[in-house]
Scaffold this motif. Structure first.
Motif, mmCIF file in Angstrom:
data_model
loop_
_atom_site.group_PDB
_atom_site.id
_atom_site.type_symbol
_atom_site.label_atom_id
_atom_site.label_comp_id
_atom_site.label_asym_id
_atom_site.label_seq_id
_atom_site.Cartn_x
_atom_site.Cartn_y
_atom_site.Cartn_z
ATOM 1 N N SER A 84 0.831 -1.199 0.000
ATOM 2 C CA SER A 84 0.000 0.000 0.000
ATOM 3 C C SER A 84 0.869 1.255 0.000
ATOM 4 O O SER A 84 1.884 1.322 0.693
ATOM 5 C CB SER A 84 -0.919 -0.001 1.223
ATOM 6 O OG SER A 84 -1.693 1.179 1.255
ATOM 7 N N ILE A 85 0.465 2.218 -0.816
ATOM 8 C CA ILE A 85 1.075 3.542 -0.792
ATOM 9 C C ILE A 85 -0.041 4.559 -0.956
ATOM 10 O O ILE A 85 -0.979 4.344 -1.738
ATOM 11 C CB ILE A 85 2.134 3.698 -1.914
ATOM 12 C CG1 ILE A 85 2.844 5.055 -1.813
ATOM 13 C CG2 ILE A 85 1.539 3.507 -3.290
ATOM 14 C CD1 ILE A 85 4.013 5.217 -2.786
ATOM 15 N N ALA A 86 0.015 5.628 -0.191
ATOM 16 C CA ALA A 86 -1.012 6.664 -0.256
ATOM 17 C C ALA A 86 -0.469 7.875 -0.999
ATOM 18 O O ALA A 86 0.745 8.125 -1.021
ATOM 19 C CB ALA A 86 -1.453 7.070 1.150
ATOM 20 N N ILE A 87 -1.370 8.603 -1.624
ATOM 21 C CA ILE A 87 -0.959 9.834 -2.295
ATOM 22 C C ILE A 87 -0.372 10.777 -1.249
ATOM 23 O O ILE A 87 -0.958 11.012 -0.195
ATOM 24 C CB ILE A 87 -2.154 10.475 -3.019
ATOM 25 C CG1 ILE A 87 -2.607 9.562 -4.164
ATOM 26 C CG2 ILE A 87 -1.806 11.863 -3.533
ATOM 27 C CD1 ILE A 87 -3.836 10.037 -4.900
ATOM 28 N N GLY A 88 0.820 11.271 -1.519
ATOM 29 C CA GLY A 88 1.563 12.099 -0.574
ATOM 30 C C GLY A 88 2.705 11.368 0.090
ATOM 31 O O GLY A 88 3.539 11.988 0.756
ATOM 32 N N ASP A 89 2.774 10.030 -0.096
ATOM 33 C CA ASP A 89 3.818 9.225 0.547
ATOM 34 C C ASP A 89 5.083 9.148 -0.309
ATOM 35 O O ASP A 89 5.033 9.212 -1.531
ATOM 36 C CB ASP A 89 3.330 7.787 0.788
ATOM 37 C CG ASP A 89 2.361 7.687 1.955
ATOM 38 O OD1 ASP A 89 2.166 8.701 2.638
ATOM 39 O OD2 ASP A 89 1.792 6.589 2.143
ATOM 40 N N ILE A 110 4.277 10.335 -10.211
ATOM 41 C CA ILE A 110 4.990 9.215 -9.604
ATOM 42 C C ILE A 110 6.458 9.339 -9.973
ATOM 43 O O ILE A 110 6.796 9.448 -11.160
ATOM 44 C CB ILE A 110 4.430 7.869 -10.102
ATOM 45 C CG1 ILE A 110 2.909 7.825 -9.966
ATOM 46 C CG2 ILE A 110 5.081 6.709 -9.357
ATOM 47 C CD1 ILE A 110 2.257 6.724 -10.786
ATOM 48 N N ASP A 111 7.334 9.339 -8.982
ATOM 49 C CA ASP A 111 8.779 9.440 -9.214
ATOM 50 C C ASP A 111 9.477 8.227 -8.628
ATOM 51 O O ASP A 111 9.172 7.805 -7.508
ATOM 52 C CB ASP A 111 9.346 10.703 -8.567
ATOM 53 C CG ASP A 111 9.066 11.944 -9.384
ATOM 54 O OD1 ASP A 111 9.679 12.080 -10.457
ATOM 55 O OD2 ASP A 111 8.244 12.770 -8.962
ATOM 56 N N THR A 137 3.474 11.389 -14.974
ATOM 57 C CA THR A 137 2.457 12.356 -14.562
ATOM 58 C C THR A 137 1.201 12.037 -15.349
ATOM 59 O O THR A 137 1.223 12.012 -16.592
ATOM 60 C CB THR A 137 2.917 13.792 -14.839
ATOM 61 O OG1 THR A 137 4.163 14.032 -14.172
ATOM 62 C CG2 THR A 137 1.893 14.793 -14.318
ATOM 63 N N VAL A 138 0.103 11.771 -14.650
ATOM 64 C CA VAL A 138 -1.082 11.256 -15.326
ATOM 65 C C VAL A 138 -2.341 11.763 -14.644
ATOM 66 O O VAL A 138 -2.367 11.999 -13.429
ATOM 67 C CB VAL A 138 -1.058 9.705 -15.331
ATOM 68 C CG1 VAL A 138 -1.133 9.148 -13.922
ATOM 69 C CG2 VAL A 138 -2.160 9.125 -16.197
ATOM 70 N N THR A 139 -3.399 11.946 -15.434
ATOM 71 C CA THR A 139 -4.730 12.239 -14.909
ATOM 72 C C THR A 139 -5.504 10.934 -14.841
ATOM 73 O O THR A 139 -5.682 10.259 -15.865
ATOM 74 C CB THR A 139 -5.459 13.258 -15.806
ATOM 75 O OG1 THR A 139 -4.698 14.469 -15.863
ATOM 76 C CG2 THR A 139 -6.847 13.558 -15.256
ATOM 77 N N SER A 186 7.984 7.948 -4.865
ATOM 78 C CA SER A 186 7.091 8.960 -4.294
ATOM 79 C C SER A 186 5.846 9.097 -5.155
ATOM 80 O O SER A 186 5.892 8.939 -6.386
ATOM 81 C CB SER A 186 7.793 10.311 -4.171
ATOM 82 O OG SER A 186 8.067 10.857 -5.445
ATOM 83 N N LEU A 187 4.713 9.386 -4.493
ATOM 84 C CA LEU A 187 3.425 9.571 -5.158
ATOM 85 C C LEU A 187 2.804 10.844 -4.608
ATOM 86 O O LEU A 187 2.522 10.935 -3.412
ATOM 87 C CB LEU A 187 2.521 8.367 -4.895
ATOM 88 C CG LEU A 187 1.071 8.460 -5.387
ATOM 89 C CD1 LEU A 187 1.016 8.554 -6.906
ATOM 90 C CD2 LEU A 187 0.268 7.243 -4.906
ATOM 91 N N VAL A 188 2.633 11.852 -5.463
ATOM 92 C CA VAL A 188 2.079 13.124 -5.008
ATOM 93 C C VAL A 188 0.954 13.554 -5.930
ATOM 94 O O VAL A 188 0.904 13.176 -7.116
ATOM 95 C CB VAL A 188 3.159 14.227 -4.957
ATOM 96 C CG1 VAL A 188 4.259 13.866 -3.973
ATOM 97 C CG2 VAL A 188 3.740 14.487 -6.332
ATOM 98 N N GLU A 189 0.042 14.336 -5.395
ATOM 99 C CA GLU A 189 -1.009 14.949 -6.207
ATOM 100 C C GLU A 189 -0.500 16.280 -6.736
ATOM 101 O O GLU A 189 0.149 17.039 -6.008
ATOM 102 C CB GLU A 189 -2.275 15.160 -5.390
ATOM 103 C CG GLU A 189 -3.428 15.756 -6.195
ATOM 104 C CD GLU A 189 -4.736 15.798 -5.421
ATOM 105 O OE1 GLU A 189 -5.771 16.100 -6.045
ATOM 106 O OE2 GLU A 189 -4.707 15.539 -4.199
ATOM 107 N N VAL A 190 -0.740 16.540 -8.006
ATOM 108 C CA VAL A 190 -0.364 17.813 -8.599
ATOM 109 C C VAL A 190 -1.627 18.516 -9.082
ATOM 110 O O VAL A 190 -2.686 17.898 -9.225
ATOM 111 C CB VAL A 190 0.633 17.622 -9.758
ATOM 112 C CG1 VAL A 190 1.941 17.055 -9.259
ATOM 113 C CG2 VAL A 190 0.057 16.722 -10.845
#
Length: 610
Positions: A268-273, A307-308, A344-346, A370-374
């Motif tokens: 599991s990974i959450a957006i922002g982690d 996602i990086d 980077t994806v919608t 890393s997973l972040v919302e942009v």
């Protein structure tokens, strides 16, 4: 250079100002059954990146007509490509050493539609060349494809590829095998041969055509043999095609179908982690049968995420799947540094998604994910021609695939309209892009420092069709932000023609109202009607600009074909071009600046060669 018979005649010259796209080679006709002797040598057309010289030939074809072109050269490694006649940016088919005799080429291709195609003869790389022989033959209709043989899980079958087998559109012989799978089934396929380099393809038949879903040439730890782990996207029947890498190859092979390894267990990974991971030999396997880690997250429709993946141990690779293991996007080196990856994806729908983190080639070691919302894409603001506005790139702006904040503006225009956008900033290095307004943004043109005033931008662009367009204003670097000023100018249609006579000198001035090349340099264009073998000496002299002369012609679709050019043949900044018309027709001489943004007075002399 093609060897051909030339006829002489006289000419007259008229001045026009016109624009055109990128440079291309004029193609001489090549008929079925013909053999041509030519040479790659100095004076031939050169690729835009300067990597090689080439000769082009025009081939007229019926829909479905099958061809075989053979290129032999004792002095260089040959290479053949075929393109649609009006677009030489992406080859329909190509061949390097397909003849199976050293470095000579054999290209087999099938015309998808009636029309004219461009066959390009060139070295594999480099500007070296020499004499060559090129032949073109029509191939008989392909053998009718037999019903595919069945293959089951746990089965290994032996086969033999030969010239009697059916062929792909690229002229590769193939054997076909069918199997049935349920959605989510993982199938491990192995293709081995000691007789040829095998290529493994999996797909489905749709409307009578084979639609490829996956492919492998050289699997990990298998030499030239192929390995593929395939995940069925839905219930149904699938086809395996066994082909050689080169059309001339044939021989025995074995094909094995086994239950595939389970996919990597998703953590599991959450957006922002940001998480730290490690690839090991004990991990689950990717579809390329290499170690992979999987990370699951929940997202909502329209949410935009980045996602990086970074690693000091290996070249990273990212792939994003929906919850049915259907691939949505993938990336190798899209990250900000070296071999790191970025997607980077919608998100297309609300639900679960799986990130697969792996190495580009089989490798193990540590990595960071890393997973972040942009910021999501915003509807662009309207901008009118003649408008000047001020804006700011900040943390709250949407980001492009290179993680650069941007502002977007929309405008409408008509085919042939010339527009100019100018962007200035004292805070960052500016960058401009223009693209169509419909669908996912894709830049049709861009500019970095075209204003020739430090790091400010000036983008000149001719609209290819009526419609709505988007102008993006952004910094060149991803870490930049600050204030900027933006102008949008309507430069109108191309200027009207003037006139000049052969044997005289035309004095002109390059200015910001002139036509521009793709690199934003200004030019004037002169049209001349010539007969085959007519010889011109063209010189351009200027104390204000670095002179650049191109001669070519306008095709029926409006595209510009360049046939010769010169930058500094007279002196360091003055141009001299000696040129012979390849056939009867109307040609165009373009007098311009080698560097973008340069303006000033010039003298262009057009005369017959002594």
């Amino acid at each position: 250079m093609r060897r051909q018979t030339i006829l002489a005649a006289a000419s007259c010259l008229a001045l026009v100002l016109a624009a055109g796209p990128a440079l291309a080679q004029a193609a001489g006709p090549l008929a079925v059954g013909a053999t041509i002797e030519g040479a790659i040598e100095e004076g031939d057309q050169t690729a835009e990146d300067g990597a090689y010289r080439y000769d082009d030939y025009a081939v007229t074809a019926r829909a479905g007509q099958r061809f075989e072109a053979i290129l032999r050269a004792p002095e260089f490694d040959t290479y053949l490509e075929v393109f649609p006649a009006d677009d030489t940016t992406e080859a329909l088919a190509s061949d390097d050493d397909g003849l199976g005799e050293g470095t000579d080429s054999r290209l087999r291709f099938t015309a998808p539609a009636a029309g004219t195609y461009t066959l390009r003869a060139r070295p594999l790389s480099g500007l070296d060349g020499g004499a060559y022989t090129l032949s073109l033959a029509e191939r008989p209709p392909a053998p009718r494809a037999p019903r595919p043989s069945g293959i089951r899980l746990g089965q290994t079958v032996n086969g033999d590829l030969s010239s009697r087998d059916p062929e792909t559109d690229e002229g590769l012989p193939y054997d076909a095998f069918s199997f049935r799978a349920r959605q989510g089934d993982r199938i491990a396929v192995a293709l081995d041969s000691e007789a040829f380099d095998p290529v493994l393809r999996i797909g489905r038949m749709e409307a009578g055509a084979f639609v490829q879903l996956a492919e492998n040439d050289d699997g990990p730890d298998s030499g030239l043999n192929s390995r593929l782990v395939f995940t069925a996207p839905e219930n149904g029947d699938y086809l395996i095609r066994v082909t050689p890498l080169n059309a001339a190859d044939s021989g025995d092979y074995s094909l094995s179908l086994q239950e595939g390894p389970p996919p990597a267990a998703a953590q599991s990974i959450a957006i922002g982690d940001t998480v730290e991971g490690e690839l090991t030999e004990g991990d689950g396997k990717s579809e390329s049968d290499t170690p992979a880690d999987a990370w699951r997250f929940e997202g909502r429709e329209g949410q935009r995420v980045r996602i990086d993946m970074t690693s000091d141990d290996f070249d990273t690779y990212l792939e994003l799947f929906d919850d049915n293991r259907v691939s949505l996007d993938e990336d190798d080196d899209g990250g900000p540094e070296g071999t790191n990856s970025r997607i980077t994806v919608t998100l297309p729908r609300t639900g679960a998604y799986v990130i697969e983190a792996r190495a580009f080639a089989e490798a193990t070691g540590g990595y960071s994910l890393s997973l972040v919302e942009v910021e999501p894409d915003r509807a662009p603001e309207s901008i009118a021609f003649g408008a000047s506005l001020e804006g700011e790139i900040g943390e709250g702006d949407p980001r492009d695939d290179d993680d650069r904040g941007y502002d977007a503006f929309t405008f409408s225009g008509v085919e042939g309209q010339r527009i100019q956008a100018i962007m200035r900033s004292g805070d960052f290095d500016t960058f401009l892009q223009v693209g169509k307004a419909d669908g996912e943004f894709s830049a049709l043109a861009s500019d970095d420092d075209g204003l020739m005033e430090g790091t400010d931008s000036r983008l000149n662009f001719t609209l290819p069709e009526d419609g709505d367009y988007v102008l993006r204003a952004l910094p060149l670097g991803s870490d930049s932000k600050g204030l900027y000023a933006l102008e949008l100018i309507d430069r109108g249609p191309q200027p009207q023609p003037g006139s000049v006579l052969v044997g005289s000198t035309a004095w002109g001035t390059l200015s910001e109202t002139d036509a521009t090349t793709d690199s934003n340099s200004f030019y004037d264009a002169y049209r001349v009607v010539l007969r085959e073998d007519e010889k011109l000496l063209i010189t351009m002299v200027s104390n204000d600009v670095d002179s650049f002369v191109i001669v070519g012609r306008i095709k029926s679709d409006g595209a510009f074909e360049a046939l010769g050019s010169d930058d500094d043949g007279l002196t360091d900044t003055h141009a001299k071009l000696e040129w012979t018309a390849p056939d009867d027709g109307t040609f165009e001489i373009r007098a311009g600046a080698y560097q973008q943004g340069q303006t000033g007075v010039y003298a262009l002399t057009v005369e017959k060669q002594p």
